[in-house]
Write a protein that holds these residues in place. Structure first.
Motif, PDB file in Angstrom:
ATOM      1  N   THR A 175      40.373  36.179  41.062  1.00  0.00           N
ATOM      2  CA  THR A 175      40.059  35.213  41.777  1.00  0.00           C
ATOM      3  C   THR A 175      39.998  33.816  40.973  1.00  0.00           C
ATOM      4  OG1 THR A 175      38.873  36.977  43.194  1.00  0.00           O
ATOM      5  CG2 THR A 175      37.962  34.682  43.299  1.00  0.00           C
ATOM      6  N   ALA A 176      40.109  32.791  41.398  1.00  0.00           N
ATOM      7  CA  ALA A 176      39.952  31.644  40.764  1.00  0.00           C
ATOM      8  C   ALA A 176      38.603  31.230  40.473  1.00  0.00           C
ATOM      9  CB  ALA A 176      40.577  30.321  41.369  1.00  0.00           C
ATOM     10  N   PRO A 177      38.199  30.865  39.159  1.00  0.00           N
ATOM     11  CA  PRO A 177      36.542  30.805  38.940  1.00  0.00           C
ATOM     12  C   PRO A 177      35.938  30.082  40.064  1.00  0.00           C
ATOM     13  CG  PRO A 177      37.990  30.501  37.000  1.00  0.00           C
ATOM     14  CD  PRO A 177      39.003  30.513  38.026  1.00  0.00           C
ATOM     15  N   TRP A 178      36.344  28.880  40.571  1.00  0.00           N
ATOM     16  CA  TRP A 178      35.634  28.031  41.469  1.00  0.00           C
ATOM     17  C   TRP A 178      35.383  28.856  42.824  1.00  0.00           C
ATOM     18  CZ3 TRP A 178      40.126  26.396  38.949  1.00  0.00           C
ATOM     19  CH2 TRP A 178      41.341  26.611  39.882  1.00  0.00           C
ATOM     20  N   ASP A 179      36.436  29.766  43.257  1.00  0.00           N
ATOM     21  CA  ASP A 179      36.361  30.513  44.271  1.00  0.00           C
ATOM     22  C   ASP A 179      35.140  31.727  44.199  1.00  0.00           C
ATOM     23  OD1 ASP A 179      38.177  29.157  45.665  1.00  0.00           O
ATOM     24  OD2 ASP A 179      39.893  30.333  45.322  1.00  0.00           O
ATOM     25  N   TYR A 180      35.278  32.354  42.871  1.00  0.00           N
ATOM     26  CA  TYR A 180      34.499  33.250  42.261  1.00  0.00           C
ATOM     27  C   TYR A 180      32.861  32.811  42.572  1.00  0.00           C
ATOM     28  CZ  TYR A 180      31.978  36.732  39.626  1.00  0.00           C
ATOM     29  OH  TYR A 180      31.166  37.731  39.156  1.00  0.00           O
ATOM     30  N   ARG A 181      32.763  31.596  42.066  1.00  0.00           N
ATOM     31  CA  ARG A 181      31.514  30.820  42.126  1.00  0.00           C
ATOM     32  C   ARG A 181      30.921  30.662  43.552  1.00  0.00           C
ATOM     33  NH1 ARG A 181      33.385  28.320  37.714  1.00  0.00           N
ATOM     34  NH2 ARG A 181      33.700  26.547  38.827  1.00  0.00           N
TER      35      ARG A 181
ATOM     36  N   ASP B 143      38.767  25.605  34.046  1.00  0.00           N
ATOM     37  CA  ASP B 143      37.845  26.464  34.528  1.00  0.00           C
ATOM     38  C   ASP B 143      38.336  27.827  33.988  1.00  0.00           C
ATOM     39  OD1 ASP B 143      35.393  26.904  35.894  1.00  0.00           O
ATOM     40  OD2 ASP B 143      36.409  26.631  37.756  1.00  0.00           O
ATOM     41  N   ALA B 144      37.400  28.445  33.335  1.00  0.00           N
ATOM     42  CA  ALA B 144      37.474  29.853  32.774  1.00  0.00           C
ATOM     43  C   ALA B 144      36.559  31.006  33.979  1.00  0.00           C
ATOM     44  CB  ALA B 144      37.055  30.022  31.348  1.00  0.00           C
ATOM     45  N   PRO B 145      37.236  32.084  33.849  1.00  0.00           N
ATOM     46  CA  PRO B 145      36.450  32.876  34.650  1.00  0.00           C
ATOM     47  C   PRO B 145      35.220  33.281  34.101  1.00  0.00           C
ATOM     48  CG  PRO B 145      38.547  34.013  33.878  1.00  0.00           C
ATOM     49  CD  PRO B 145      38.520  32.512  33.084  1.00  0.00           C
ATOM     50  N   GLU B 146      34.056  33.344  34.924  1.00  0.00           N
ATOM     51  CA  GLU B 146      32.615  33.595  34.687  1.00  0.00           C
ATOM     52  C   GLU B 146      32.507  34.852  34.073  1.00  0.00           C
ATOM     53  OE1 GLU B 146      30.441  31.219  35.625  1.00  0.00           O
ATOM     54  OE2 GLU B 146      31.951  30.096  36.051  1.00  0.00           O
TER      55      GLU B 146
ATOM     56  N   SER C 122      30.620  37.109  34.153  1.00  0.00           N
ATOM     57  CA  SER C 122      30.292  38.261  35.086  1.00  0.00           C
ATOM     58  C   SER C 122      31.571  38.722  35.670  1.00  0.00           C
ATOM     59  CB  SER C 122      29.243  38.211  35.990  1.00  0.00           C
ATOM     60  OG  SER C 122      29.281  37.102  36.717  1.00  0.00           O
ATOM     61  N   GLN C 123      32.668  37.756  35.564  1.00  0.00           N
ATOM     62  CA  GLN C 123      33.809  38.199  36.668  1.00  0.00           C
ATOM     63  C   GLN C 123      34.710  39.136  35.951  1.00  0.00           C
ATOM     64  OE1 GLN C 123      35.532  34.187  37.642  1.00  0.00           O
ATOM     65  NE2 GLN C 123      37.365  35.211  38.765  1.00  0.00           N
ATOM     66  N   HIS C 124      35.514  39.789  37.024  1.00  0.00           N
ATOM     67  CA  HIS C 124      36.495  40.927  36.676  1.00  0.00           C
ATOM     68  C   HIS C 124      37.613  40.694  37.224  1.00  0.00           C
ATOM     69  CE1 HIS C 124      32.773  43.271  35.057  1.00  0.00           C
ATOM     70  NE2 HIS C 124      33.682  43.905  34.682  1.00  0.00           N
ATOM     71  N   CYS C 125      38.809  40.794  36.679  1.00  0.00           N
ATOM     72  CA  CYS C 125      39.966  40.983  37.000  1.00  0.00           C
ATOM     73  C   CYS C 125      40.744  42.152  37.311  1.00  0.00           C
ATOM     74  CB  CYS C 125      41.025  39.904  36.129  1.00  0.00           C
ATOM     75  SG  CYS C 125      40.243  38.302  36.149  1.00  0.00           S
ATOM     76  N   GLU C 126      41.915  42.170  37.921  1.00  0.00           N
ATOM     77  CA  GLU C 126      42.271  43.429  38.175  1.00  0.00           C
ATOM     78  C   GLU C 126      43.855  43.507  37.413  1.00  0.00           C
ATOM     79  OE1 GLU C 126      42.873  45.064  42.252  1.00  0.00           O
ATOM     80  OE2 GLU C 126      40.893  44.250  42.621  1.00  0.00           O
TER      81      GLU C 126
END
Length: 164
Positions: A154-160, A55-58, A60-64
């Motif tokens: 944030t783990a991709p599944w949590d982000y979604r 599972d890769a970051p979405e 639209s997802q940003h990391c820090e």
């Protein structure tokens, strides 16, 4: 002494052989030039393919960063996958389809498993809910502080789940 099989028999043998026999499923092996849709999804010949076990970051997802600066980790994961594939032909062996109709498959470019490469490079996580195949690759990426492991994410599944 037996006679060699005739051409007709060889045609029958080839007709009965199929890529599905190799994968053990009724799903066709997909191979060709791949377009990267996002960090864990490809398209070959108009078919969407979700890489199995990761599972890769979405997009639209940003990391820090460790300094707290946001960066587009979802886009960077897709760009890294695109660079890794380059002009190579991709071969995908589907196991199933997901609820969106995409093939769930293990894919390779050259001799390398793209899922393993993405996880080991820190651009995806092992999707333990569905597979344990890439857990060792994830541990290596974490130790190396590769990709998203270089900062906070944030783990991709949590982000979604948070976006629902």
């Amino acid at each position: 002494m037996r006679a060699a099989p005739t051409c007709g028999i060889w045609i029958l043998i080839l007709a009965l052989w199929s890529p599905a026999a190799i994968t053990g499923t009724d799903l066709p092996v997909l191979a060709g030039r791949a377009s990267v849709i996002d960090g864990d999804t490809l398209e070959i010949h108009g078919e969407r393919i979700r890489l199995s076990g990761i599972d890769a970051p979405e997009s639209s997802q940003h990391c820090e960063t460790m300094a707290g600066e946001a960066w587009p980790c979802g886009r960077r994961a897709a760009q890294a996958l695109d660079r890794e594939i380059g002009t190579s032909l991709v071969r995908c062996e589907p196991q199933s389809r997901d609820r969106y109709g995409r093939f769930i498959a293990t894919c390779s470019a050259g001799a390398g498993d793209l899922g393993a490469w993405l996880v080991r490079s820190g651009w995806a996580l092992a999707y333990r809910r569905y597979s344990l195949a890439y857990v060792d690759d994830e541990r290596a990426a974490q130790v190396d502080r590769a990709g998203i492991w270089s900062g906070l994410f944030t783990a991709p599944w949590d982000y979604r789940a948070a976006r629902r």
